[in-house]
Design a protein around this motif. Structure first.
Motif, PDB file in Angstrom:
ATOM      1  N   CYS A   1       0.830  -1.203   0.000  1.00 59.66           N
ATOM      2  CA  CYS A   1       0.000   0.000   0.000  1.00 59.66           C
ATOM      3  C   CYS A   1       0.873   1.264   0.000  1.00 59.66           C
ATOM      4  N   SER A   2       0.224   2.404   0.020  1.00 61.06           N
ATOM      5  CA  SER A   2       0.871   3.691  -0.225  1.00 61.06           C
ATOM      6  C   SER A   2       2.100   3.940   0.636  1.00 61.06           C
ATOM      7  N   SER A   3       3.201   4.254  -0.031  1.00 59.74           N
ATOM      8  CA  SER A   3       4.441   4.655   0.628  1.00 59.74           C
ATOM      9  C   SER A   3       5.407   5.143  -0.439  1.00 59.74           C
ATOM     10  N   TYR A   4       6.002   6.309  -0.210  1.00 60.57           N
ATOM     11  CA  TYR A   4       6.823   6.951  -1.232  1.00 60.57           C
ATOM     12  C   TYR A   4       8.039   7.583  -0.571  1.00 60.57           C
ATOM     13  N   LEU A   5       9.207   7.274  -1.084  1.00 59.21           N
ATOM     14  CA  LEU A   5      10.460   7.768  -0.528  1.00 59.21           C
ATOM     15  C   LEU A   5      10.944   8.950  -1.353  1.00 59.21           C
ATOM     16  N   VAL A   6      11.178  10.076  -0.676  1.00 54.35           N
ATOM     17  CA  VAL A   6      11.667  11.292  -1.331  1.00 54.35           C
ATOM     18  C   VAL A   6      13.049  11.610  -0.770  1.00 54.35           C
ATOM     19  N   GLU A   7      14.028  11.768  -1.664  1.00 56.39           N
ATOM     20  CA  GLU A   7      15.408  11.975  -1.236  1.00 56.39           C
ATOM     21  C   GLU A   7      16.009  13.209  -1.904  1.00 56.39           C
TER      22      GLU A   7
ATOM     23  N   ASP B   1      19.845  15.715  -1.090  1.00 55.10           N
ATOM     24  CA  ASP B   1      20.954  16.129  -0.219  1.00 55.10           C
ATOM     25  C   ASP B   1      21.223  15.111   0.886  1.00 55.10           C
ATOM     26  N   GLY B   2      21.024  13.832   0.591  1.00 59.78           N
ATOM     27  CA  GLY B   2      21.273  12.795   1.580  1.00 59.78           C
ATOM     28  C   GLY B   2      20.185  12.634   2.624  1.00 59.78           C
ATOM     29  N   PHE B   3      19.094  13.382   2.507  1.00 58.28           N
ATOM     30  CA  PHE B   3      17.982  13.323   3.465  1.00 58.28           C
ATOM     31  C   PHE B   3      16.876  12.456   2.880  1.00 58.28           C
ATOM     32  N   ARG B   4      16.297  11.587   3.723  1.00 54.76           N
ATOM     33  CA  ARG B   4      15.256  10.662   3.277  1.00 54.76           C
ATOM     34  C   ARG B   4      13.949  10.937   4.027  1.00 54.76           C
ATOM     35  N   LEU B   5      12.946  11.334   3.276  1.00 55.96           N
ATOM     36  CA  LEU B   5      11.609  11.598   3.803  1.00 55.96           C
ATOM     37  C   LEU B   5      10.658  10.556   3.232  1.00 55.96           C
ATOM     38  N   LEU B   6       9.942   9.863   4.105  1.00 51.11           N
ATOM     39  CA  LEU B   6       8.972   8.861   3.659  1.00 51.11           C
ATOM     40  C   LEU B   6       7.566   9.435   3.773  1.00 51.11           C
ATOM     41  N   LEU B   7       6.823   9.354   2.676  1.00 49.15           N
ATOM     42  CA  LEU B   7       5.428   9.774   2.660  1.00 49.15           C
ATOM     43  C   LEU B   7       4.557   8.537   2.811  1.00 49.15           C
ATOM     44  N   ASP B   8       3.927   8.394   3.967  1.00 51.82           N
ATOM     45  CA  ASP B   8       3.024   7.277   4.290  1.00 51.82           C
ATOM     46  C   ASP B   8       3.771   5.944   4.431  1.00 51.82           C
ATOM     47  N   MET B   9       3.138   5.043   5.210  1.00 51.34           N
ATOM     48  CA  MET B   9       3.708   3.718   5.444  1.00 51.34           C
ATOM     49  C   MET B   9       2.560   2.724   5.618  1.00 51.34           C
ATOM     50  N   GLY B  10       1.909   2.404   4.503  1.00 50.06           N
ATOM     51  CA  GLY B  10       0.750   1.519   4.517  1.00 50.06           C
ATOM     52  C   GLY B  10       1.119   0.048   4.605  1.00 50.06           C
ATOM     53  N   ASN B  11       0.106  -0.806   4.505  1.00 47.43           N
ATOM     54  CA  ASN B  11       0.282  -2.258   4.639  1.00 47.43           C
ATOM     55  C   ASN B  11       1.392  -2.768   3.724  1.00 47.43           C
ATOM     56  N   GLY B  12       2.364  -3.465   4.298  1.00 39.87           N
ATOM     57  CA  GLY B  12       3.429  -4.084   3.520  1.00 39.87           C
ATOM     58  C   GLY B  12       4.583  -3.170   3.172  1.00 39.87           C
ATOM     59  N   ALA B  13       4.480  -1.883   3.509  1.00 36.60           N
ATOM     60  CA  ALA B  13       5.491  -0.925   3.055  1.00 36.60           C
ATOM     61  C   ALA B  13       6.845  -1.113   3.726  1.00 36.60           C
ATOM     62  N   LEU B  14       6.835  -1.527   5.004  1.00 34.93           N
ATOM     63  CA  LEU B  14       8.111  -1.617   5.711  1.00 34.93           C
ATOM     64  C   LEU B  14       9.031  -2.655   5.070  1.00 34.93           C
ATOM     65  N   GLY B  15       8.478  -3.773   4.651  1.00 36.86           N
ATOM     66  CA  GLY B  15       9.297  -4.768   3.975  1.00 36.86           C
ATOM     67  C   GLY B  15       9.861  -4.242   2.669  1.00 36.86           C
ATOM     68  N   GLU B  16       9.012  -3.606   1.868  1.00 37.43           N
ATOM     69  CA  GLU B  16       9.456  -3.065   0.580  1.00 37.43           C
ATOM     70  C   GLU B  16      10.462  -1.938   0.757  1.00 37.43           C
ATOM     71  N   LEU B  17      10.297  -1.141   1.810  1.00 33.61           N
ATOM     72  CA  LEU B  17      11.204  -0.019   2.043  1.00 33.61           C
ATOM     73  C   LEU B  17      12.647  -0.483   2.146  1.00 33.61           C
ATOM     74  N   GLN B  18      12.855  -1.673   2.697  1.00 32.07           N
ATOM     75  CA  GLN B  18      14.215  -2.171   2.910  1.00 32.07           C
ATOM     76  C   GLN B  18      14.929  -2.516   1.606  1.00 32.07           C
ATOM     77  N   ARG B  19      14.196  -2.540   0.492  1.00 33.40           N
ATOM     78  CA  ARG B  19      14.841  -2.662  -0.819  1.00 33.40           C
ATOM     79  C   ARG B  19      15.560  -1.372  -1.199  1.00 33.40           C
ATOM     80  N   HIS B  20      15.162  -0.267  -0.584  1.00 34.72           N
ATOM     81  CA  HIS B  20      15.615   1.047  -1.042  1.00 34.72           C
ATOM     82  C   HIS B  20      16.475   1.786  -0.026  1.00 34.72           C
ATOM     83  N   CYS B  21      16.336   1.455   1.246  1.00 37.83           N
ATOM     84  CA  CYS B  21      17.202   2.053   2.263  1.00 37.83           C
ATOM     85  C   CYS B  21      17.175   1.187   3.515  1.00 37.83           C
TER      86      CYS B  21
END
Length: 250
Positions: free
Chosen positions: A19-25, A27-47
């Motif tokens: 579900c909804s989750s979007y990583l915005v980067e 200057d080395g700063f990482r801002l995550l927009l939303d963290m819906g169902n299943g997002a935490l597992g997928e996030l680890q592919r990217h950071c």
């Protein structure tokens, strides 16, 4: 800015996406927009789990925030390196209480705030790391916010969940990339102040003179190609469907 689609399915995860989750980067700063169902597992592919710098929750429906409960576990119970310092979390009023209730068994009533530094979102302009952000309340049954993110002369707008909204029109004004929900199908669902269909997302992009439109939050029961066609019928700029692991340079 770099935008990575962590998850883009609406209402519940699909076979292809969390579900909804979007990583915005930037200057080395990482801002995550939303963290819906299943997002935490997928996030680890990217950071890494502990590499986020801030989180923005557009609203408190489960498909946009429920994996914050799992992220609490990762931060609160970390043994290697000790418990994480609090990360800024921007969300509607009551975010801490909602997450504590959803988890249901935190050690204390204030445990969430030991690893999350909660900030209440209202319509305003403020800084998150290197980003200047502007938030406005949009049309949804619960308190929900769209966000405009500016950095280095470029602009990303994320609708969150919303029906037709003049506030969203302004948030998306001249945006370089407009990440807009399109959960409904034109001619099928017609529920005011809940979600947009593809045609309405395209009309919003056209009114706002957005430079690029990416449709997201399309549930598994909605045909995304219909929404894509409907958006293209009313908006002359480039339109695409969000897909998990897709990245965009803004």
């Amino acid at each position: 800015m770099k935008l990575t689609v962590v998850g883009c399915s609406g209402s519940f995860p699909s076979a292809e996406s969390a579900c909804s989750s979007y990583l915005v980067e930037a200057d080395g700063f990482r801002l995550l927009l939303d963290m819906g169902n299943g997002a935490l597992g997928e996030l680890q592919r990217h950071c890494g789990l502990y590499d986020l710098d801030a989180i923005f929750l557009s609203h408190l429906h489960a498909d946009h925030c429920i994996d914050m409960c799992a992220y609490f576990v990762a931060r609160y119970y970390r043994h290697d390196g000790g418990r994480c310092d609090p990360i800024p979390v921007y969300g509607p009023e009551g975010t801490e209480q909602r997450l504590t209730t959803a988890y249901a068994d935190t050690p204390t009533a204030s445990s969430m705030s030991e690893v999350f530094d909660f900030h209440t979102v209202k319509p305003s302009t403020f800084e998150i790391g290197p980003f200047t952000v502007h938030t406005e309340r949009v049309a949804h049954p619960v308190e929900a916010y769209g966000i405009r993110i500016e950095h280095g002369g470029r602009t990303l707008t994320y609708s969150g969940d919303t029906g037709i909204s003049t506030a969203l029109d302004e948030l998306a004004r001249d945006a370089d990339l407009f990440l807009c929900e399109a959960a409904f199908t034109h001619g099928k669902e017609n529920i005011p102040d809940l979600h947009l269909n593809g045609r309405e997302a395209g009309q919003t992009a056209a009114r706002a003179n957005a430079r690029r439109l990416v449709l997201t939050h399309i549930p598994p029961w909605t045909d995304p190609q219909v929404n894509l066609t409907d958006a293209r019928a009313v908006y002359d700029g480039p339109v695409a469907l969000a897909a998990a692991r897709q990245t965009y340079e803004i």
